[in-house]
Design a protein around this motif. Structure first.
Motif, PDB file in Angstrom:
ATOM      1  N   SER A 192       0.844  -1.188   0.000  1.00 15.56           N
ATOM      2  CA  SER A 192       0.000   0.000   0.000  1.00 15.56           C
ATOM      3  C   SER A 192       0.887   1.249   0.000  1.00 15.56           C
ATOM      4  O   SER A 192       1.969   1.268   0.586  1.00 15.56           O
ATOM      5  N   GLN A 195       1.920   2.508   3.375  1.00 18.90           N
ATOM      6  CA  GLN A 195       3.069   1.875   4.025  1.00 18.90           C
ATOM      7  C   GLN A 195       4.376   2.494   3.538  1.00 18.90           C
ATOM      8  O   GLN A 195       5.298   2.739   4.315  1.00 18.90           O
ATOM      9  N   GLN A 212      13.008  -3.295   3.357  1.00 14.72           N
ATOM     10  CA  GLN A 212      12.298  -3.496   4.611  1.00 14.72           C
ATOM     11  C   GLN A 212      10.789  -3.322   4.499  1.00 14.72           C
ATOM     12  O   GLN A 212      10.074  -3.613   5.444  1.00 14.72           O
ATOM     13  N   VAL A 213      10.332  -2.816   3.363  1.00 17.78           N
ATOM     14  CA  VAL A 213       8.881  -2.683   3.207  1.00 17.78           C
ATOM     15  C   VAL A 213       8.405  -3.486   1.992  1.00 17.78           C
ATOM     16  O   VAL A 213       7.622  -4.419   2.121  1.00 17.78           O
ATOM     17  N   LYS A 216       9.197  -7.395   1.858  1.00 17.51           N
ATOM     18  CA  LYS A 216       8.463  -8.098   2.913  1.00 17.51           C
ATOM     19  C   LYS A 216       6.979  -8.141   2.587  1.00 17.51           C
ATOM     20  O   LYS A 216       6.321  -9.162   2.775  1.00 17.51           O
ATOM     21  N   ALA A 217       6.448  -7.025   2.086  1.00 18.15           N
ATOM     22  CA  ALA A 217       5.028  -7.003   1.752  1.00 18.15           C
ATOM     23  C   ALA A 217       4.733  -7.904   0.566  1.00 18.15           C
ATOM     24  O   ALA A 217       3.635  -8.440   0.431  1.00 18.15           O
TER      25      ALA A 217
ATOM     26  N   PHE B  84      -2.014   7.639   9.276  1.00 19.16           N
ATOM     27  CA  PHE B  84      -2.929   7.499   8.145  1.00 19.16           C
ATOM     28  C   PHE B  84      -4.309   7.017   8.595  1.00 19.16           C
ATOM     29  O   PHE B  84      -4.473   6.488   9.690  1.00 19.16           O
ATOM     30  N   ALA B  88      -1.703   1.484   8.025  1.00 22.00           N
ATOM     31  CA  ALA B  88      -0.418   1.455   7.313  1.00 22.00           C
ATOM     32  C   ALA B  88       0.723   0.891   8.147  1.00 22.00           C
ATOM     33  O   ALA B  88       1.877   1.226   7.958  1.00 22.00           O
ATOM     34  N   LEU B  89       0.368   0.024   9.108  1.00 17.36           N
ATOM     35  CA  LEU B  89       1.413  -0.659   9.877  1.00 17.36           C
ATOM     36  C   LEU B  89       1.958  -1.815   9.048  1.00 17.36           C
ATOM     37  O   LEU B  89       1.383  -2.189   8.028  1.00 17.36           O
ATOM     38  N   LEU B  90       3.071  -2.394   9.496  1.00 16.62           N
ATOM     39  CA  LEU B  90       3.689  -3.483   8.761  1.00 16.62           C
ATOM     40  C   LEU B  90       3.328  -4.812   9.434  1.00 16.62           C
ATOM     41  O   LEU B  90       3.757  -5.071  10.558  1.00 16.62           O
ATOM     42  N   TRP B  92       4.208  -7.823   9.220  1.00 12.29           N
ATOM     43  CA  TRP B  92       5.213  -8.824   9.571  1.00 12.29           C
ATOM     44  C   TRP B  92       5.950  -8.456  10.851  1.00 12.29           C
ATOM     45  O   TRP B  92       6.768  -9.226  11.333  1.00 12.29           O
ATOM     46  N   PHE B 101      10.138   0.955  14.414  1.00  6.97           N
ATOM     47  CA  PHE B 101      10.617   0.805  13.030  1.00  6.97           C
ATOM     48  C   PHE B 101      11.409   2.022  12.541  1.00  6.97           C
ATOM     49  O   PHE B 101      12.460   1.886  11.915  1.00  6.97           O
ATOM     50  N   ARG B 149       4.021   4.897  16.752  1.00  5.35           N
ATOM     51  CA  ARG B 149       5.105   4.767  15.787  1.00  5.35           C
ATOM     52  C   ARG B 149       5.580   6.132  15.295  1.00  5.35           C
ATOM     53  O   ARG B 149       6.780   6.400  15.226  1.00  5.35           O
TER      54      ARG B 149
END
Ligand SMILES: Nc1ncnc2c1ncn2[C@@H]1O[C@H](COP(=O)(O)OP(=O)(O)O)[C@@H](O)[C@H]1O
Ligand SMILES: [Mg+2]
Lengths: 297, 265
Positions: A192, A195, A212-213, A216-217, B84, B88-90, B92, B101, B149
């Motif tokens: 997204s 992100q 790192q984004v 992984k996504a 947001f 929009a967090l990750l 994993w 992060f 965050r």
């Protein structure tokens, strides 16, 4: 039927009114399998079909024991523990190799090619998702060769690589490459924009965003691509082993067909199916361990 | 001293029909001062997100300038944290890993970043959820992780694009109080977007009302309802006070008036 021994039993829930395909199909699948196996047994025992066309289950099992040298290895085990003086059972295998040697050769071919495809297709697929340039370069060749059946370009691999191992590996490699690259590219597109923006507004560099984004996504879709690729690899195996291979499950099936040894053809098909199935289960297990968030966000 | 200032900022997008362009922002002049809580209010499509993206550095305006402590904004930076609407967090990373992060990106040592992440998680009331995967949290909790965050990078300014838009009414009111609390404790400059009049009035120290086609700022108000909340600690009584209701009706009539004004003659 849910044959996946790793999956947890689903909690019992009340069916939603009108939900399509609701209810468990496990029992029905079990009945289907029993009917197929029972029908096979019955038809062969009533001698409705000649063994040349459909060998009985017992015949296939007997062939398995013969080619896998079950008796030979069993006696060897007895000798090793001192329960027997010497091994008497013969071990001939088929086409000069025992079953496990055939399997190991095929595994070696499929997994070497698969591995080569993974280490090349993931970076290329990610690059295609990330950059206009890479997409422009790689899109035409991949989209062009992808729908061509491997049998069609098999002769070309022979002309290019000869009849040695490399041509076989190349053929399976091509089959594995496209699904991984295409899924990796789609995975990159599924990140997204929020992100990515979030990462940049926390001071990320472009490299950090990629590693790192984005990657992984993209991982769930990369793994899906790998699952599809390994299945394609098995599909292409027999074609690859058609040319001057000495051992391999595909070779075994092809040679058996030449001698009209239908029981061995059956055996080979079942073995390929079983091995492919086991690896699919393994991939699913890996998927669960690596991307537990899949489908949850 | 102003932290961020926008001078005659305009933003045009090519229109979806392919002819002409959409003026999402038109001659926007705005200044953010230390310790302000600025709320942008307006119907959907009036350029609120565009304004936030321009301040965050995700978009560069077609004309006009944006100064960040006197220097032109060239792109996103960690002095401007963003929260947001969708978290929009990750997925994993777990809660605490998500929170730290930003510090990890900056190469801060793991002990220190863990400590700072923990401090901010406790600020948003999530100390007990450190190890949770984010997809097991409720929407409100995910937004709190998003806030923690952003805070962990210690920005000067927090930009929030309808952070409470997807929450149910109860969670939403709790989150309003939590965000005000965090703002008071951390002294950040906040730019907060909403399309809820009540939320805007309750939280803002300055309210800007925007209007579409072209997107522009039509009204500005200095407000102090949040101070009253800090004094009494009672959000409901603030929101049901006569001044609050009067103000709400005034804002509603502006928005309603615009809608009437836009009817074809
Ligand atoms: N990337 C874009 N491309 C084209 N038009 C856009 C883009 N982003 C926003 N717009 C247009 O700009 C206007 C303002 O949008 P936006 O800032 O998202 O409004 P809001 O956040 O207030 O709902 C809308 O008319 C929208 O269609
Ligand atoms: Mg918006």
């Amino acid at each position: 039927m849910n044959l996946n021994p790793f999956s947890k039993r689903a909690p019992t829930v009340v069916d939603q009114y009108g939900a399509p395909g609701q209810g468990s199909s496990t029992a029905i699948s079990a009945i289907t399998i029993v009917i197929i196996l029972g029908g096979w047994w019955l038809v062969t025992h009533l001698e409705l079909i000649r063994p040349l066309f459909l060998p009985s289950p017992e015949l296939v099992i007997a062939k398995f024991n013969k080619i896998a040298c079950t008796e030979y290895y069993f006696e060897k085990l007895l000798v090793a523990v001192g329960a027997r003086a010497e091994v008497e059972a013969p071990c001939h295998g088929f086409s000069e190799h025992t079953l496990h040697e055939h399997i190991i050769w095929s595994l070696y071919r499929v997994f070497t090619s698969f591995f080569l495809a993974v280490i090349t297709a993931i970076p290329i697929g990610v690059a295609m998702g990330m950059s206009r340039m890479a997409r422009g370069v790689f899109d035409p060749p991949i989209e062009f060769y992808r729908p061509i059946p491997p049998l069609a370009y098999l002769p070309l691999t022979i002309i290019w690589f000869g009849i040695g191992e490399s041509g076989k590996l190349f053929l399976i490699f091509l089959a594995c490459f496209a699904p991984i690259a295409i899924n990796a590219r789609a995975g990159v597109r599924s990140v997204s924009i929020e992100q990515i923006h979030a990462a940049y507004s926390m001071g990320a560099s472009r490299q950090q965003v990629i590693w790192q984004v984005v990657i992984k996504a993209a991982l769930p879709e990369i793994l899906t691509g790998m699952r599809v690729a390994i299945a394609f690899g098995w599909t292409t195996l027999v074609a690859a082993e058609m040319v001057a291979a000495k051992a391999g499950i595909g070779v075994m099936v092809l040679n058996a067909a030449r001698f009209l040894a239908t029981d061995i053809v059956f055996l080979g098909i079942v073995v390929i199916g079983a091995v492919a199935f086991v690896f699919d289960l393994l991939m699913r297990k890996i998927e669960k361990a690596l991307v537990p968030w899949k489908g949850k966000v | 001293m102003s932290v961020i200032s926008l001078n005659h900022v305009a933003m045009e997008f090519p229109s979806l029909e392919g002819i002409g362009s959409v003026r999402a922002l038109d001659d926007v002049n705005l200044e953010f001062h230390e310790n302000e809580f600025v709320v942008a209010l307006g119907a959907s499509g009036c350029g609120k997100t565009t304004l936030l993206n321009v301040i965050a550095g995700f978009l560069s305006p077609t004309s006009g300038e944006i100064l960040n402590k006197g220097l032109p904004v060239a792109g996103p930076g960690r002095d401007r944290g963003v929260v947001f609407q969708k978290h929009a967090l990750l997925p994993w990373l777990n809660v605490v890993e998500n929170t730290e992060f930003g510090l990890k990106l900056q190469g801060v040592a793991s002990d220190e970043r863990r400590a700072r992440a923990r401090a901010n998680l406790s600020l948003v009331g999530l100390s007990d959820f450190e190890r949770y995967p984010i997809y097991q949290l409720s929407g409100g909790m995910q937004q709190r992780v998003g806030l923690a965050r952003a805070l962990t990078c210690d920005p000067d300014m927090l930009l929030m694009d309808e952070p409470l838009g997807a929450l149910d009414a109860f969670t939403r009111e709790n989150m309003q109080e939590l965000i005000l609390d965090v703002w008071r404790k951390t002294q950040k400059v906040v730019f907060f977007i909403t399309h809820s009049v009540e939320e805007a009035l309750f939280m803002a120290t300055r309210l800007i009302v925007m209007s579409p086609r072209p997107g522009r700022i039509t009204h500005q108000y200095e407000l102090s309802f949040c101070d009253r909340f800090f004094e009494t600690g009672d959000a409901r009584s603030v929101k049901s006070s006569s001044e609050f209701i009067k103000m709400r009706e005034e804002i509603l009539s502006i928005i309603y008036g615009e809608e009437v004004g836009e009817q074809p003659p």
